[in-house]
Scaffold this active site. Structure first.
Site, PDB file in Angstrom:
ATOM      1  N   TYR A   1      -9.803   6.217 -10.319  1.00  0.00           N
ATOM      2  CA  TYR A   1      -9.374   6.761  -9.021  1.00  0.00           C
ATOM      3  C   TYR A   1      -9.009   8.242  -9.087  1.00  0.00           C
ATOM      4  O   TYR A   1      -8.407   8.753  -8.147  1.00  0.00           O
ATOM      5  CB  TYR A   1      -8.120   6.028  -8.528  1.00  0.00           C
ATOM      6  CG  TYR A   1      -8.209   4.538  -8.479  1.00  0.00           C
ATOM      7  CD1 TYR A   1      -9.250   3.885  -7.815  1.00  0.00           C
ATOM      8  CD2 TYR A   1      -7.224   3.749  -9.075  1.00  0.00           C
ATOM      9  CE1 TYR A   1      -9.307   2.510  -7.763  1.00  0.00           C
ATOM     10  CE2 TYR A   1      -7.273   2.372  -9.020  1.00  0.00           C
ATOM     11  CZ  TYR A   1      -8.313   1.753  -8.368  1.00  0.00           C
ATOM     12  OH  TYR A   1      -8.366   0.396  -8.312  1.00  0.00           O
TER      13      TYR A   1
ATOM     14  N   GLY B   1       0.784  -1.227   0.000  1.00  0.00           N
ATOM     15  CA  GLY B   1       0.000   0.000   0.000  1.00  0.00           C
ATOM     16  C   GLY B   1       0.815   1.275   0.000  1.00  0.00           C
ATOM     17  O   GLY B   1       0.248   2.359   0.026  1.00  0.00           O
TER      18      GLY B   1
ATOM     19  N   CYS C   1     -15.727   6.172 -26.118  1.00  0.00           N
ATOM     20  CA  CYS C   1     -16.956   6.978 -26.173  1.00  0.00           C
ATOM     21  C   CYS C   1     -17.456   7.239 -24.765  1.00  0.00           C
ATOM     22  O   CYS C   1     -18.573   6.861 -24.406  1.00  0.00           O
ATOM     23  CB  CYS C   1     -18.025   6.232 -26.945  1.00  0.00           C
ATOM     24  SG  CYS C   1     -17.374   5.306 -28.305  1.00  0.00           S
ATOM     25  N   GLU C   2     -16.606   7.789 -23.929  1.00  0.00           N
ATOM     26  CA  GLU C   2     -16.950   8.096 -22.541  1.00  0.00           C
ATOM     27  C   GLU C   2     -16.334   9.456 -22.234  1.00  0.00           C
ATOM     28  O   GLU C   2     -15.139   9.658 -22.461  1.00  0.00           O
ATOM     29  CB  GLU C   2     -16.306   7.078 -21.579  1.00  0.00           C
ATOM     30  CG  GLU C   2     -16.600   5.641 -21.892  1.00  0.00           C
ATOM     31  CD  GLU C   2     -17.583   5.026 -20.903  1.00  0.00           C
ATOM     32  OE1 GLU C   2     -17.935   5.689 -19.918  1.00  0.00           O
ATOM     33  OE2 GLU C   2     -17.992   3.888 -21.168  1.00  0.00           O
TER      34      GLU C   2
ATOM     35  N   ARG D   1      -6.610   4.027 -14.435  1.00  0.00           N
ATOM     36  CA  ARG D   1      -6.483   4.679 -13.122  1.00  0.00           C
ATOM     37  C   ARG D   1      -6.982   6.122 -13.079  1.00  0.00           C
ATOM     38  O   ARG D   1      -7.648   6.513 -12.119  1.00  0.00           O
ATOM     39  CB  ARG D   1      -5.038   4.593 -12.609  1.00  0.00           C
ATOM     40  CG  ARG D   1      -4.559   3.152 -12.437  1.00  0.00           C
ATOM     41  CD  ARG D   1      -3.252   3.061 -11.707  1.00  0.00           C
ATOM     42  NE  ARG D   1      -3.381   3.448 -10.315  1.00  0.00           N
ATOM     43  CZ  ARG D   1      -2.978   4.595  -9.815  1.00  0.00           C
ATOM     44  NH1 ARG D   1      -2.362   5.490 -10.587  1.00  0.00           N
ATOM     45  NH2 ARG D   1      -3.163   4.877  -8.549  1.00  0.00           N
TER      46      ARG D   1
ATOM     47  N   GLU E   1       4.039  -7.045   1.519  1.00  0.00           N
ATOM     48  CA  GLU E   1       3.401  -7.387   0.231  1.00  0.00           C
ATOM     49  C   GLU E   1       3.303  -6.178  -0.685  1.00  0.00           C
ATOM     50  O   GLU E   1       2.198  -5.752  -1.040  1.00  0.00           O
ATOM     51  CB  GLU E   1       1.977  -7.898   0.486  1.00  0.00           C
ATOM     52  CG  GLU E   1       1.870  -9.138   1.300  1.00  0.00           C
ATOM     53  CD  GLU E   1       0.404  -9.439   1.665  1.00  0.00           C
ATOM     54  OE1 GLU E   1      -0.497  -8.661   1.310  1.00  0.00           O
ATOM     55  OE2 GLU E   1       0.178 -10.471   2.307  1.00  0.00           O
ATOM     56  N   PRO E   2       4.411  -5.588  -1.091  1.00  0.00           N
ATOM     57  CA  PRO E   2       4.303  -4.426  -1.983  1.00  0.00           C
ATOM     58  C   PRO E   2       3.871  -4.820  -3.383  1.00  0.00           C
ATOM     59  O   PRO E   2       4.270  -5.867  -3.905  1.00  0.00           O
ATOM     60  CB  PRO E   2       5.737  -3.877  -2.014  1.00  0.00           C
ATOM     61  CG  PRO E   2       6.608  -5.061  -1.726  1.00  0.00           C
ATOM     62  CD  PRO E   2       5.814  -5.956  -0.813  1.00  0.00           C
ATOM     63  N   GLY E   3       3.016  -4.008  -3.976  1.00  0.00           N
ATOM     64  CA  GLY E   3       2.666  -4.158  -5.385  1.00  0.00           C
ATOM     65  C   GLY E   3       3.187  -2.944  -6.118  1.00  0.00           C
ATOM     66  O   GLY E   3       4.255  -2.953  -6.727  1.00  0.00           O
ATOM     67  N   ARG E   4       2.410  -1.834  -5.995  1.00  0.00           N
ATOM     68  CA  ARG E   4       2.743  -0.589  -6.694  1.00  0.00           C
ATOM     69  C   ARG E   4       4.204  -0.176  -6.531  1.00  0.00           C
ATOM     70  O   ARG E   4       4.869   0.168  -7.502  1.00  0.00           O
ATOM     71  CB  ARG E   4       1.867   0.539  -6.132  1.00  0.00           C
ATOM     72  CG  ARG E   4       2.185   1.924  -6.668  1.00  0.00           C
ATOM     73  CD  ARG E   4       1.361   3.010  -5.978  1.00  0.00           C
ATOM     74  NE  ARG E   4       0.035   2.553  -5.696  1.00  0.00           N
ATOM     75  CZ  ARG E   4      -0.952   2.532  -6.583  1.00  0.00           C
ATOM     76  NH1 ARG E   4      -0.749   3.003  -7.780  1.00  0.00           N
ATOM     77  NH2 ARG E   4      -2.126   2.053  -6.256  1.00  0.00           N
TER      78      ARG E   4
HETATM   79  C1  LIG Z   1      -3.698  -7.769   0.591  1.00  0.00           C
HETATM   80  C2  LIG Z   1      -2.956  -6.887  -0.314  1.00  0.00           C
HETATM   81  N1  LIG Z   1      -1.618  -6.853  -0.234  1.00  0.00           N
HETATM   82  C3  LIG Z   1      -0.884  -6.050  -1.049  1.00  0.00           C
HETATM   83  C4  LIG Z   1      -1.480  -5.245  -1.985  1.00  0.00           C
HETATM   84  C5  LIG Z   1      -0.631  -4.354  -2.834  1.00  0.00           C
HETATM   85  O1  LIG Z   1      -0.922  -3.014  -2.664  1.00  0.00           O
HETATM   86  P1  LIG Z   1       0.014  -1.915  -3.312  1.00  0.00           P
HETATM   87  O2  LIG Z   1       0.094  -2.206  -4.768  1.00  0.00           O
HETATM   88  O3  LIG Z   1      -0.674  -0.634  -3.039  1.00  0.00           O
HETATM   89  O4  LIG Z   1       1.339  -2.023  -2.644  1.00  0.00           O
HETATM   90  C6  LIG Z   1      -2.879  -5.241  -2.100  1.00  0.00           C
HETATM   91  C7  LIG Z   1      -3.536  -4.360  -3.071  1.00  0.00           C
HETATM   92  O5  LIG Z   1      -4.704  -4.282  -3.247  1.00  0.00           O
HETATM   93  C8  LIG Z   1      -3.633  -6.089  -1.249  1.00  0.00           C
HETATM   94  O6  LIG Z   1      -4.964  -6.122  -1.314  1.00  0.00           O
END
Ligand SMILES: Cc1ncc(COP(=O)(O)O)c(C=O)c1O
Length: 383
Positions: free
Chosen positions: A288, A218, A313-314, A284, A246-249
């Site tokens: 958002y 997050g 078309c939005e 995005r 658990e990084p994604g972004r």
């Molecule tokens: C449980 C969980 N972990 C990790 C993430 C990754 O979040 P971010 O991409 O903001 O780091 C998410 C994103 O929705 C999530 O739901």
């Protein structure tokens, strides 16, 4: 000027000429650098990449080779993780509404499950390893759709329920590894994390020591990563637990750029710069109200502010508003930055638009990591 971590304009122009637009381009060096920043801040914490941010197999394999595990939230993501070579302790299976297929696949691969509600104790495969997701009931500083730890959100068990769910896991013959928290996405204010980890730490008296504290992801770009890491570590230490994240972004956003070409302009009282990418390629901004940095790849004096309008078309199909640009002309290129996370991953075939190709700059050459779709690919499964 492009920020240093982006690829130089000449290279971007070369990619657009060779592979066409719209095009996702990624920098392998920036992906590696983001992982180093995470490891620099979080030390020996176990890193599970939330592949929802960008599930491309080449990127997954690169992260897997660097020792990163995966957090998966669908049967398809579990299959990707397996295809990328992950198994056992390298896998987390998560989600608020898991199906039998997800429990079975997770069990077959030896994954750790994140329990999202008490009833799941009876649904888990025998002798599972599990963490309990806790909803800390906090309002955080991000878009409503991205907040997952607020009192009314669908995720996790309440703070009051958590100790009993850990106990129920043990009584059910499972390994109750510990607690999990993830309060949302694109959060830049480290104080939100401090508050969330603090609420979990308050449970220490009721849970006793735990093996694992999973602090989720997050982290917004530009967030105080070291500050977040310090607080996460403090919470883990309070439980005597190993820290997982658990990084994604954070891992992939800055590695990716969306290249789009100007198709034309239109002046109606507002200035529209019409481009060949829109909500189907990068959702995005529409979903958002996200703002992505936009860099024109041509020179000239600025000619005022432009709305970047896509082909859908939005009326909401705008990639940016009030963007200062030199006079745009058909064929000019724009680089939309910080697009590596939730860009290609959320692209769609709405309007039978073929999803863009994706290419990775390895330092020596471009590697095509996803072919551009064709209309035939889109209707191939239709009968
Ligand atoms: C449980 C969980 N972990 C990790 C993430 C990754 O979040 P971010 O991409 O903001 O780091 C998410 C994103 O929705 C999530 O739901």
């Amino acid at each position: 000027m492009l920020p240093a971590h982006h690829l130089p304009p000449a290279l971007l122009r070369d990619a657009a000429d060779r592979f066409g637009t719209p095009l996702y381009v990624y920098s392998a060096a920036e992906l590696d650098a983001a992982l180093e920043r995470v490891r620099g801040a979080f030390g020996d914490a176990r890193v599970y990449y939330a592949m929802k941010a960008n599930p491309n197999l080449t990127l997954l394999r690169r992260l897997h080779a660097a020792g990163v595990g995966f957090e998966c939230v669908s049967p398809g993501e579990i299959a990707r993780a397996e295809h990328a070579g992950a198994a056992g302790e390298q896998l987390i299976v998560n989600g608020p509404a898991k199906t039998d297929a997800e429990y079975a696949a997770g069990a077959r691969l030896g994954a750790t499950f994140i329990l999202d509600r008490a009833e799941e104790v009876g649904l888990l495969p025998p002798q599972s390893r599990a963490l309990v997701r806790v909803n800390p009931a906090l309002d955080v500083s991000t878009h409503d759709h991205l907040a997952t730890g607020a009192a009314g959100s669908k995720f996790g068990v309440t703070l009051a329920q958590a100790p009993a769910v850990l106990e129920a896991l043990r009584a059910g013959g499972h390994t109750a590894l510990g607690l999990h928290v993830h309060i949302g996405s694109a959060i830049r204010d480290a104080r939100d994390f401090t508050a969330a980890f603090g609420r979990l730490t308050d449970l220490r008296g009721q849970t006793g020591p735990l093996d694992v504290l999973d602090a989720g992801g997050g982290w917004g770009l530009g967030a105080d990563l070291h500050g977040i890491a310090r607080e996460a570590r403090r919470a883990a230490d309070a439980f005597g637990a190993q820290l997982w994240v658990e990084p994604g972004r954070y891992l992939v956003a800055q590695a990716g750029t969306l290249l789009t070409r100007v198709v034309g302009i239109k002046r109606t009282g507002r200035n529209f710069c019409l481009v060949d990418a829109g909500m189907t390629e990068l959702l995005r901004p529409m979903l958002y109200a996200a703002q992505h940095p936009v860099t024109p790849l041509w020179e000239g004096a600025e000619t005022g502010e432009w709305d970047l309008a896509g082909p859908a078309c939005e009326s909401g199909d705008l990639l940016g508003r009030n963007v200062a640009l030199p006079a745009p002309e058909r064929g000019h290129l724009l680089a939309i930055g910080e697009a590596g996370a939730y860009g290609a991953a959320m692209s769609s075939n709405y309007l039978t638009r073929a999803r863009p190709a994706e290419v990775l700059w390895t330092g020596q050459d471009w590697q095509v990591i996803r072919q551009r779709e064709t209309p035939q690919d889109i209707w191939a499964a239709e009968v």
